[in-house]
Design an enzyme around this catalytic site. Structure first.
Site, mmCIF file in Angstrom:
data_model
loop_
_atom_site.group_PDB
_atom_site.id
_atom_site.type_symbol
_atom_site.label_atom_id
_atom_site.label_comp_id
_atom_site.label_asym_id
_atom_site.label_seq_id
_atom_site.Cartn_x
_atom_site.Cartn_y
_atom_site.Cartn_z
ATOM 1 C CD GLU A 233 -75.299 -3.353 43.551
ATOM 2 O OE1 GLU A 233 -74.747 -2.690 42.651
ATOM 3 O OE2 GLU A 233 -75.310 -2.999 44.742
ATOM 4 C CD GLU B 51 -72.314 -5.094 47.579
ATOM 5 O OE1 GLU B 51 -72.047 -3.891 47.431
ATOM 6 O OE2 GLU B 51 -72.403 -5.890 46.631
HETATM 7 C C1 GAL Z 1 -72.143 -2.200 44.930
HETATM 8 C C2 GAL Z 1 -71.643 -3.390 44.139
HETATM 9 C C3 GAL Z 1 -70.271 -3.819 44.611
HETATM 10 C C4 GAL Z 1 -69.370 -2.634 44.726
HETATM 11 C C5 GAL Z 1 -69.986 -1.621 45.643
HETATM 12 C C6 GAL Z 1 -69.149 -0.392 45.869
HETATM 13 O O1 GAL Z 1 -73.177 -1.539 44.305
HETATM 14 O O2 GAL Z 1 -72.526 -4.469 44.247
HETATM 15 O O3 GAL Z 1 -69.745 -4.767 43.713
HETATM 16 O O4 GAL Z 1 -69.176 -2.076 43.465
HETATM 17 O O5 GAL Z 1 -71.208 -1.210 45.092
HETATM 18 O O6 GAL Z 1 -69.802 0.516 46.722
#
Ligand code: GAL
Length: 685
Positions: free
Chosen positions: A153, A311
């Site tokens: 990110e 994710e």
């Molecule tokens: C994302 C991040 C992850 C984790 C996740 C939690 O934005 O890339 O490492 O923090 O959020 O929702």
């Protein structure tokens, strides 16, 4: 169309942090068994593992990682290998303070946190390159490694002295002389003329914020700097093995960087999807779903190929105002919708909940209870089994004939400009209103930026393209004149790529001529106020009138036919002021919408316009409220159709022909029943 990775299956994976459990070999060996049970076929490893990979400067410890990669591979689980630059070890921050970011108010941050390093610092770049080189030397030919996940990110900006110097160099290369820069930035305003390059400082709340050209160029510079940082990361990976693709994960509608600029250095785009699911009062999740699907379409359009859903949470986040878990069946629905819009993976943050740290209460496939008989584990496993049957979907294409133009640089500029509405100009919202009209009716849409090639589309929607950079205006005109149809809206073509307003008739760059109108004045509205558009000449069946909100424009026809006029009830206002026009230009047509119309207008107008242009939805039917649909064409020719029910109610879709459930083989002749939050993967029977 290639598959996203060398691994020809839909990825079902998760962020995996074994570095937090190195003293628990029992947990690590359990992980593998449990992953197999959940049909996990890949893990993203090492994202924040720098301190374990290099506990002291130059002291690389990669054996633990090799053991884990090997053990996973021996059990059929591939690795998406991350570079660790998203969070740096404390020894690095302590020894080289320059790697710590300086905020816009010129305060250098303390060590700690993540995503907070200086992108310019040569020290940081060297340290990143060194650890990446070690990772590449050791793993770039490992058969388990299918993808590089570069950093995490990427975001933010640094205002340190190194960045200021790099910014000045970037400006020198861009403008050549201070005279050219002063002209582009209109610095005679408030006597802000630069007489020495050293006077240039990045925008700051304790300094300059009023030169819009400076603000815009700073964002462009930050994007270019991050791209060069990214390339510095990628170089040692590709040097070792150019065949392993690289990605970095984007965040939904994050506008701190020009993601299109970054994407130029990537093989695959990926994004992290965290809508505030279940925040509606009535269980209708459409309002969360369509912006997420829009972002999937935007990511797919960036490189014109499938993306990865890097994710999403299998249950809940721990950072939203209220962290509701996905309810029964809902995870499958969100996953299938992502696939429908072009994802070649469903990956989670995270495999296992950490015991400590600020994400210890975030959802995960494995919770602290360490049990596999949980609802979330079962649902993830069920989905994994579904994904195993979808090899034919891997690399499948989306055939969109409609494009919506949404340009990040224009978005920056229109939101930086003061006026005509400082309470949210609403450019993204307007784009999403266009999108939603097609989402609800099952049309495939690409969301492209200004640099895209529009020539293959039948319809180009251009909502609030305030800034026209490069040859964008000319290409829109050429597109329409050679037979394309364009829908332009209010507040388009106001400024050029320096954010300098066009003089003469606007929308500028020739778009006024294309639309056959002339802009006269803006009339923004306060929230709660509205005007009415009265349709006087419907090009096809429309309602008599529609509400207009937020931002209206007074325009004069200059060749265009008037389709709609303002009906304001304002006795001072003439009663024939146009707000919707159509103009034939060359072989094509340009529509101009002068007011920020309600959803109902877009729902009535846009799908019908598409139909008239010979563009059809993915299924020729009327979808009930809360049901969406999308299609992809597999590399073997399979036409996949996906239908999603975003409500808690049972729904039924009337079918124009028989469809077969791809998972169960069941045939639906004329009606497709959808259970609450149900989703179906279908092919023609
Ligand atoms: C994302 C991040 C992850 C984790 C996740 C939690 O934005 O890339 O490492 O923090 O959020 O929702």
């Amino acid at each position: 169309m290639q598959t996203a990775t060398p691994y020809p299956h839909i990825l079902h994976g998760c962020d995996y942090n074994p570095e937090q459990w190195l003293d628990r070999p029992d947990i690590l060996s359990q992980d593998i068994l449990q992953m197999q049970q959940a049909s996990i076929n890949c893990v993203s490893l090492g994202i924040f593992a720098w301190a374990a990979l290099e506990p002291a400067e130059g002291d690389y410890r990669l054996d633990w990682l090799a053991e884990i990669i090997d053990a996973l591979y021996a059990n059929g689980i591939r690795t998406v290998l991350a570079t660790p630059s998203g969070a740096r070890p404390l020894w690095l921050a302590a020894k080289y303070p320059e790697v710590r970011r300086v905020r816009a108010d010129r305060v250098r941050e303390l060590p700690g946190g993540r995503h907070n390093h200086c992108y310019t610092s040569l020290v940081y770049r060297e340290k990143v390159r060194a650890v990446n080189t070690k990772l590449a030397e050791r793993f770039a030919h490992h058969p388990a490694v299918i993808l590089w996940h570069v950093s995490n990110e990427i975001q933010g900006e640094c205002h340190c002295a190194l960045c200021q110097a790099a910014f000045r160099d970037w400006l020198k290369a861009r403008y050549g002389s201070l005279d050219a820069l002063n002209a582009a930035w209109w610095t005679a305003f408030w006597s802000h003329t630069y007489t020495d390059w050293e006077q240039i400082e990045s925008p700051s709340p304790i300094g300059e914020t009023g030169i819009h050209g400076l603000n815009l160029d700073w964002k462009r510079f930050c994007s270019a700097q991050m791209r060069s940082f990214l390339e510095n990361e990628i170089a040692p990976l590709k040097a070792e093995n150019p065949l392993i693709p690289v990605t970095t994960n984007f965040m939904q509608f994050y506008d701190g960087i020009g993601y299109h600029e970054l994407a130029k250095s990537l093989d695959i785009v990926s994004w992290d999807c965290y809508p505030a699911w279940h925040s509606s009062a009535d269980g209708d999740e459409s309002e969360q779903a369509y912006p997420a699907d829009a972002y999937s379409d935007l990511c797919r359009s960036m490189l014109g190929k499938p993306f990865l859903l890097m994710e999403n949470t299998p249950s809940h986040t721990n950072w939203q105002t209220v962290c509701r878990p996905k309810t029964w069946g809902f995870h499958r629905l969100t996953a299938i919708s992502a696939l429908a819009h072009g994802a070649d993976s469903i990956q989670y943050f995270q495999w296992r909940q950490s015991r400590g740290g600020c994400e210890k209460l975030h959802g995960a496939v494995m919770t602290h209870a360490n049990r596999t008989d949980t609802r979330v584990f079962q649902e993830v496993s069920d989905l994994g089994r579904t994904l195993q049957k979808l090899d034919a979907l891997c690399g499948a294409r989306t055939n969109a004939r409609i494009a919506i133009l949404y340009d990040t640089e224009s978005h920056w500029a229109v939101n930086d400009a003061q006026g005509p509405r400082n309470d949210g100009i609403g450019d993204t919202e307007l784009m999403l209103r266009f999108y939603k009209a097609y989402w609800k009716t099952g049309y495939a849409v690409d969301i492209v930026d200004a640099e895209a090639d529009y020539s293959g589309y039948h319809l180009l929607c251009v909502p609030m393209l305030y800034m026209l950079r490069g040859d964008t205006a000319k290409r829109i005109c050429d597109y329409a004149r050679s037979g394309g149809t364009v829908v332009l809206t209010m507040h388009t073509g106001i400024a050029d790529e320096h954010d300098l307003c066009f003089t003469g008739d606007t929308p500028g760059g020739g778009l006024a001529g294309l639309a056959g109108i002339r802009f006269l004045e803006s009339d923004p509205l306060y929230d709660g106020q509205h005007e009415t558009m009265h349709i006087v000449k419907a090009p096809f069946p429309l309602a008599e009138s529609y509400r207009l909100e937020k931002l209206c424009e007074r325009i004069a026809p200059a060749g265009a036919e008037v389709l709609g006029v303002y009906d304001t009830g304002n006795p001072c206002m003439p009663d024939d002021l146009p707000c919707l026009t159509r103009h034939a230009c060359g072989r094509g047509t340009a529509y101009y919408l002068a007011g920020f119309a309600e959803d109902r207008f877009f729902s009535d107008f846009l799908p019908e316009l598409a139909e008239r242009l010979g563009v059809h939805p993915v299924l020729d039917t009327t979808f009930p409220h809360g049901v969406s649909a999308a299609a992809r064409q597999g590399r073997d020719g399979t036409e996949f159709l996906f239908v999603m029910n975003w409500t808690r109610e049972q729904k039924s879709v009337t079918l124009p022909y028989a469809l077969k459930d791809y998972e169960t083989g069941k045939i639906y002749q004329s009606k497709l029943p959808l259970s609450p939050y149900g989703a179906k993967i279908l092919v023609r029977a």
